[in-house]
Design an enzyme around this catalytic site. Structure first.
Site, short mmCIF file in Angstrom:
data_model
loop_
_atom_site.label_atom_id
_atom_site.label_comp_id
_atom_site.label_asym_id
_atom_site.label_seq_id
_atom_site.Cartn_x
_atom_site.Cartn_y
_atom_site.Cartn_z
N ASP A 66 0.81 -1.22 0.00
CA ASP A 66 0.00 0.00 0.00
C ASP A 66 0.84 1.27 0.00
O ASP A 66 0.31 2.37 -0.02
CB ASP A 66 -0.96 0.01 1.19
CG ASP A 66 -0.24 -0.12 2.53
OD1 ASP A 66 0.96 0.22 2.60
OD2 ASP A 66 -0.89 -0.58 3.50
N ASP A 72 3.07 -6.09 6.19
CA ASP A 72 2.60 -7.10 7.15
C ASP A 72 2.49 -8.41 6.38
O ASP A 72 1.42 -8.76 5.87
CB ASP A 72 1.25 -6.71 7.75
CG ASP A 72 1.27 -5.32 8.37
OD1 ASP A 72 2.23 -5.03 9.10
OD2 ASP A 72 0.35 -4.54 8.08
N ASP A 122 0.98 -9.14 1.37
CA ASP A 122 0.93 -8.09 2.38
C ASP A 122 -0.50 -8.01 2.91
O ASP A 122 -1.43 -7.69 2.17
CB ASP A 122 1.35 -6.75 1.75
CG ASP A 122 1.34 -5.61 2.76
OD1 ASP A 122 1.23 -5.88 3.98
OD2 ASP A 122 1.44 -4.45 2.32
N ASP A 124 -3.80 -6.73 4.70
CA ASP A 124 -4.46 -5.46 4.99
C ASP A 124 -5.71 -5.74 5.81
O ASP A 124 -6.49 -6.64 5.47
CB ASP A 124 -4.84 -4.72 3.70
CG ASP A 124 -3.63 -4.05 3.06
OD1 ASP A 124 -2.84 -3.43 3.80
OD2 ASP A 124 -3.47 -4.18 1.83
N ASP A 130 -2.75 -7.43 -0.35
CA ASP A 130 -1.99 -7.13 -1.56
C ASP A 130 -1.07 -8.28 -1.92
O ASP A 130 -0.21 -8.69 -1.13
CB ASP A 130 -1.14 -5.87 -1.37
CG ASP A 130 -1.99 -4.63 -1.14
OD1 ASP A 130 -2.95 -4.44 -1.91
OD2 ASP A 130 -1.70 -3.87 -0.20
N SER A 398 -16.04 -22.82 -38.44
CA SER A 398 -17.04 -21.76 -38.49
C SER A 398 -18.14 -22.08 -39.49
O SER A 398 -18.71 -23.17 -39.48
CB SER A 398 -16.34 -20.42 -38.79
OG SER A 398 -17.15 -19.34 -38.39
N ASP A 684 -14.66 -20.22 -31.73
CA ASP A 684 -14.47 -20.31 -33.17
C ASP A 684 -12.99 -20.12 -33.50
O ASP A 684 -12.36 -19.17 -33.01
CB ASP A 684 -15.33 -19.22 -33.82
CG ASP A 684 -15.43 -19.32 -35.32
OD1 ASP A 684 -14.44 -19.70 -35.95
OD2 ASP A 684 -16.50 -18.97 -35.85
#
Length: 849
Positions: A66, A72, A122, A124, A130, A398, A684
């Site tokens: 962040d 963390d 990390d 949050d 994160d 197709s 296709d």
């Protein structure tokens, strides 16, 4: 002795290959369908397990996700080939040098590619955690009985690091038998049966209270039983699991409220603990019924019965890169027709020997109704020259598949002129398509898709497009299926049809980054790169580890037509939403095309050549959002993945057949390949190359000549040039496509591309959709009179052209002109075709001598 006489001599000895109706039910509890395939390139191996101990030590110089506070961090560890459990360390807060010192254990297996997914995250508290980095590390590199400390550099500067300690030790346990083709690995499975007597439980529990059953390492993670006296008296559930993953059954009345409690072997018959029951399945005696009980806080007890069985070892699919036995038998029978037709066409005085008979194929591009109409003309021209019986394969993509699938309703369609099927196509092409989009038809489509969903098919917007195709080109609801087309080839009487689609990643990867060719024949559906094929009637049934878990009714052919041509349904989505406001929109949409895709440009992306340790860094929110917009395919065909559950062999990337079809960087990430997906995402092939060459380029088919028909209106050589570039990158034999400037500016009806020095490369005769000499000649060598000159005026290009991609309605003159043009173009190239036939036969004679 000629080939035809040889066939008559051995006709009585030919083995009659069983079709779908000859399958029998296996007595195993999972109701598997017995496999009657011959298995080619499949072999049985044994694998041994070892214990991998990983100690997460520390990280260094870690920046915060962040950008405000220190990181963390915690670490997430997962080896998908070893367990479905993801291990997580504790979070170390507010530091850029976190230390964990935590140890985790994985049981891993040789012969399987084991990749450690190591993520640094990390945490949050308020927002989403994160993702910082993910490391992909091949743990097969680790030696036995040694302690190894590795530091992984997390960025190019090398200042951010993650340090771990590894130790790999051997385990003394019985080896496990596997089935493999060198790319895919099928493991031993167990089947857990759970039987719940709901009439008993209704006396104890309130109506509509739910029992939730969860089994780790199972293809079906969760089942729910509603404990109601008004519902089915007994619930029977099956869970198929990887036997050596130590699966567990968890039963709870409120899965979110109580922690799991593991019970020991002595607890099984006496019930368990309050609120939740967790039962290791390896504690249960094999093949014996065991009564267990779930006790709750309210002093209630729910009893039910469990039993564990081994699953049969045989697979309900074919692992191998060779052709299936049915196709081999077909080719043998087809050679009789080809040899007879070649003898007549070339004016030979003797019968051809078996080794002299070439394999000749027709390859058609897509292009909506234009491709469908053009292919009718092409095949009519070959039939009038008596060359249709020289063809062993017809491939389409197709719109050309609409023509093919209609023709193969008739078991003998190529034995007479094509006047009747062309008249049927003309009738539908000149009709207004407004009725296909009426409110009554919309209701019908909705009900059909609802019923299809109830049967167990995943369903997608592509299904709607298939129903629209049926309404536009059929007089009725057509019940025919792909496997029904076996009747049109079982005596070798017609060319074998091969239909093409591409498997892609639904959201996270573009077509340039990930694509895998998927071929459909009346016998099989298969992903070429993996050497994995299922019977055509099993397509869209639910598979796990090569076994049928839930057989579904075979889809009607219209749903496959929608899948093979779903590039058109992009515009149908807009129409669907607009129809809620204006019924007139449908009429407008059927008259005026919305866009033209024939000139889309695609370029192949280079990929790394070797497998190594890789680090994936976070791309950021903006990049992720843009990527989602650019790669999302809301209309892709979604089907059950018949590779679901397979693991990847440790030497998969060294297998020649797999390597020849590498199309993606994900080939270096085995845990992200198709076996890891629940669904196939089929599109296709025009999303990449508007051509149908790939099935014909398989080495096993030994195709000598490809008659390539390009029905595009833009670059007349785009399909063959892109295929040539693709083959060069893939290491697949294909002739060089060399063109002069005047060829591009004023293309002729036929071009021959050959590689004289390489007899393994097919000769390609390319037929662009052009109006060249047809303007002056109504038939080869027969000039038009002044009154007939208008018949030679075919407006292929320009704003007034009726042949634009999304136009599904022609007037009768426009339809007739397009059929006649394509018929003429191939007939006017007869000399070039016969010369290619002679060249290939000379090649074969020289190789034989």
């Amino acid at each position: 002795m000629g080939l035809e006489q040889q066939e008559r001599e051995k006709e009585k000895g030919l083995r009659n290959v069983g079709c779908a109706s000859s399958h029998t039910r296996h007595g195993a509890p999972n109701g598997l369908i017995k496999n009657v395939f011959d298995i080619h390139s499949e072999c049985a191996e044994t694998i041994l397990s070892s214990l991998l101990t990983i100690k997460v030590l520390q990280a260094k110089n870690i920046g915060s996700g962040d950008m405000v506070t220190h990181a963390d961090c915690y670490v997430r560890l997962w080896i998908p080939s070893a367990t479905d459990r993801i291990f997580v360390t504790k979070t170390v807060s507010n530091t850029d040098v976190p230390f964990w010192g935590e140890t985790f254990e994985f049981k891993i297996y040789n012969r399987i590619k084991n990749i450690l997914h190591l993520s640094l995250i990390d945490e949050d508290v308020i927002t989403k955690d994160d993702h910082l980095y993910t490391i992909y590390f091949d743990v097969g590199k680790l030696p036995f009985e040694e302690t190894i400390v590795k530091s992984f550099a997390l960025n190019q500067e090398g200042n951010e690091e993650l340090e771990l300690e590894f130790r790999r030790t051997k385990i003394s346990e019985s080896p496990e038998n596997i089935i493999t083709n060198g790319v895919l690995v099928s493991r031993e499975l167990s089947c857990l049966e759970v039987n719940i007597d709901k009439q008993k439980s209704a006396k104890v529990f309130k109506d509509n209270e739910e029992l939730v059953l969860t089994v780790t390492a199972s293809c079906t993670k969760k089942k729910t039983s509603t404990l109601s006296s008004d519902s089915t008296p007994v619930d029977n559930f099956l869970f198929h699991t990887v036997k050596n993953w130590d699966p567990e059954l968890t039963a709870t009345l409120d899965e979110s409220k109580f922690p799991a409690v593991t019970i020991g072997r002595d607890d099984v018959d006496n019930g368990g603990h309050d609120n939740m029951l967790t039962l290791p399945l390896n504690l249960l005696p094999l093949g014996e019924k065991v009564n267990v009980a779930l006790h709750t806080e309210m002093d209630k007890k729910l009893e039910f019965e469990v039993k564990v069985n081994d699953c049969p070892e045989h697979l309900d699919m074919r692992l191998g890169f060779d052709l299936c036995q049915e196709e081999k038998d077909y080719l043998q029978k087809r050679k009789v027709f080809v040899a007879r037709a070649l003898k007549a066409a070339l004016g030979l005085s003797r019968d051809l020997q078996e080794h002299e008979v070439p394999v000749i194929a027709v390859s058609a591009t897509g292009g909506g109704a234009r491709a469908m109409t053009s292919l009718y003309g092409t095949l009519s021209g070959l039939r009038k020259m008596n060359l249709l019986d020289t063809v062993s394969y017809i491939t389409g993509a197709s719109g050309s598949t609409w023509c093919m699938s209609k023709l193969y309703e008739d078991a003998d369609w190529s034995k007479t002129d094509l006047a009747r099927p062309i008249e049927d196509a003309r009738k539908h092409m000149v009709e207004s398509k407004t009725s296909a989009f009426s409110w009554d038809r919309l209701k019908y489509y909705y009900n059909e898709m609802e019923e299809r969903s109830k049967e167990g098919h995943p369903g997608s917007f592509t299904d709607l497009w298939g129903l629209v195709i049926e309404s536009m080109f059929y007089d009725r609801r057509y019940e025919g299926t792909l496997s029904d087309q076996q009747q049109a080839v079982n005596q070798g009487q017609n060319p074998l049809p091969l239909y093409l689609a591409m498997n892609v990643k639904d959201v996270e990867k573009s077509t340039l980054e990930f694509k895998e060719w998927c071929e459909f024949s009346p016998y099989e559906v298969g992903l070429i790169k993996y050497g994995a094929f299922i019977r055509s009637q099993h397509f869209d049934s639910e598979f796990f580890m090569g076994r049928v878990m839930k057989p579904l009714k075979e889809s009607r052919i219209c749903y496959l037509q929608g899948l093979w041509s779903n590039v058109f349904s992009v515009n149908l989505l807009d129409a669907w939403f607009a129809a809620t406001n204006s019924e007139n929109f449908w009429s407008e949409w059927t008259r005026e095309p919305l866009s033209e895709i024939d000139d889309d440009e695609m370029m192949l992306k280079k990929r790394p050549a070797s497998l190594s340790t890789r680090v994936l860094a976070s791309s950021g929110m903006l990049s992720d959002t843009l990527r989602g917009v650019l790669t999302n395919r809301p209309l892709a065909g979604e089907n059950h993945n018949f590779l679901n559950g397979f693991q990847i062999h440790e030497k998969y990337h060294k297998t020649k057949a797999f390597s020849a079809w590498k199309d993606t960087e994900l080939d270096l990430f085995p845990d992200q390949l198709t076996p890891s997906s629940d669904k196939l995402c089929l599109v296709d092939s025009a999303y990449y190359i508007n051509a149908s060459f790939p099935p014909l380029l398989r080495e096993e088919r030994k195709v000598d000549i490809i008659l390539s028909f390009d029905y595009g209106l833009g670059d007349k050589f785009k399909s063959v040039e892109e295929t040539c570039n693709y083959c060069n990158k893939q290491g697949i034999e294909f002739p060089k496509v060399s063109l002069k400037d005047e060829d591009k500016e004023s293309p002729k009806e036929c071009y021959v591309f050959a590689k004289p020095e390489d007899t393994n490369a097919p000769i390609v005769l390319h037929f662009p959709l052009v109006n060249d000499t047809f303007k002056q000649y109504k038939a080869p060598g027969l000039e038009r009179t002044p009154e007939e000159m208008e018949d030679g005026n075919v407006p292929l290009c320009g704003k007034g052209s009726p042949y634009r991609l999304l136009n599904m309605t022609y007037d009768e003159p426009a339809f007739n002109k397009l059929v006649n043009l394509n018929e003429y173009n191939v007939m006017n190239s007869q000399d070039a075709i016969l010369e290619a036939f002679r060249l290939v036969m000379d090649r074969k004679a020289s190789v034989r001598t």
